[in-house]
Design a protein around this motif. Structure first.
Motif, PDB file in Angstrom:
ATOM      1  N   TYR A  63      -5.235  46.392 -36.374  1.00  0.00           N
ATOM      2  CA  TYR A  63      -3.771  46.344 -36.425  1.00  0.00           C
ATOM      3  C   TYR A  63      -3.198  47.708 -36.784  1.00  0.00           C
ATOM      4  O   TYR A  63      -3.522  48.271 -37.823  1.00  0.00           O
ATOM      5  N   ASN A 101       0.800  43.004 -29.279  1.00  0.00           N
ATOM      6  CA  ASN A 101       1.672  44.080 -29.755  1.00  0.00           C
ATOM      7  C   ASN A 101       3.085  43.568 -29.942  1.00  0.00           C
ATOM      8  O   ASN A 101       3.465  42.536 -29.382  1.00  0.00           O
ATOM      9  N   SER A 117       4.184  47.377 -33.585  1.00  0.00           N
ATOM     10  CA  SER A 117       2.766  47.266 -33.919  1.00  0.00           C
ATOM     11  C   SER A 117       1.926  47.058 -32.665  1.00  0.00           C
ATOM     12  O   SER A 117       2.410  46.526 -31.662  1.00  0.00           O
ATOM     13  N   ILE A 118       0.686  47.513 -32.734  1.00  0.00           N
ATOM     14  CA  ILE A 118      -0.274  47.359 -31.640  1.00  0.00           C
ATOM     15  C   ILE A 118      -1.627  46.990 -32.247  1.00  0.00           C
ATOM     16  O   ILE A 118      -2.065  47.623 -33.209  1.00  0.00           O
TER      17      ILE A 118
END
Ligand SMILES: [Cu+2]
Length: 283
Positions: A63, A101, A117-118
């Motif tokens: 994360y 994501n 976020s990815i």
């Protein structure tokens, strides 16, 4: 020199320069917007430079919280009114796929910084394979920029990708704790279903049982752990994780669906040291 020997040297050379926290040519107000962040990479098209930031200055498997700014190449001003989306893609020998994501939105209290976020579920050993496409709209005009990025393998297994007993593919990723302490830690985990190569929705209302163990010390556990339950406030799973000492811990998990059926993982017993579904941490 063969390519496989040159590539790691290139990777090291790129990172040793990209990790510098050098904002000398920025104005002070612009610098304070990105305080505590270091640049990962810049993506550039004819009109803009997209600056990608994180706290660690690199992408790792697992994360990633990613911040970005959009700089206008003509005025050198940072854009404050953009709408953004992004598509991470991994090119594999026979297919390509994306990953879980969340699109970047304006970061709380910031004028020019957007945050998303990815969750990279895998990478190649040399960090290659991934690209990032950012599409954005400013004053009704659509723009796009895309480039290859480097994603390094995290030392510990902080993400797990697997096929459940229901034949669906899932991804489980650790979000917190980033800095574990001796005592009670809030464990935060994201659970995603791989619907297809491009779609990874959050899985709601499952349960992950939690059994942390220290394999190096007789596989002992710790008291006061709780199972991971779904929280609608952040669409993540939360639990109390008790770490009684520093060192290497395996967080043994079992993923249960809403019917309480086990989709992946086993109990730790005298005959079974470790669940097939687990995350690792070391501190
Ligand atoms: Cu892949």
């Amino acid at each position: 020199m063969k390519l496989k020997y040159i590539l790691p040297i290139l990777v090291i050379a790129i990172f040793s320069t990209s990790c510098s926290d050098d904002n000398d040519d920025d104005f002070s107000t612009e610098t304070s917007e990105i305080e505590g962040l270091t640049i990962i990479q810049e993506l550039s098209n004819d009109t803009h430079i997209i600056e990608l930031y994180s706290t660690s200055c690199m992408f790792y498997t697992g994360y990633n919280t990613v911040s970005l700014r959009i700089k206008d190449k003509t005025t050198n001003a940072f854009i404050e009114n953009a709408t953004l989306g992004w598509t991470p893609m991994m090119q594999m020998p026979t297919m390509q796929h994306s990953c879980p994501n969340m699109n970047p939105t304006k970061a709380a209290g910031k004028e020019t910084v957007y945050k998303g976020s990815i969750v990279y579920q895998m990478t190649n050993t040399d960090g290659s394979g991934w690209s990032l496409m950012v599409d954005y709209t400013i004053d009704g005009i659509d723009y796009m920029v895309s480039d290859t990025i480097t994603v390094l393998q995290n030392d510990d297994q902080n993400v797990s990708s697997f096929i459940g007993s229901d034949a669906s593919r899932y991804i489980v990723a650790m979000v917190e704790p980033k800095s574990p302490i001796i005592g009670n830690n809030e464990l935060v985990v994201g659970v995603y279903k791989m619907e297809n190569m491009m779609s990874f929705p959050v899985v709601e209302n499952f349960i992950l049982t939690l059994d942390p163990r220290m394999p190096g010390m007789g596989n002992h556990s710790s008291p006061n752990n709780t199972d991971l339950t779904y929280n609608t406030a952040d669409n993540m799973y939360h639990a109390n994780l008790s770490l009684t000492m520093t060192g290497y811990w395996v967080l043994n998990l079992k993923l249960m669906n809403v019917q309480d059926e086990v989709l992946k993982g086993e109990d730790v017993t005298d005959a079974n040291d470790q669940s097939s579904l687990y995350l690792e941490l070391e501190f």
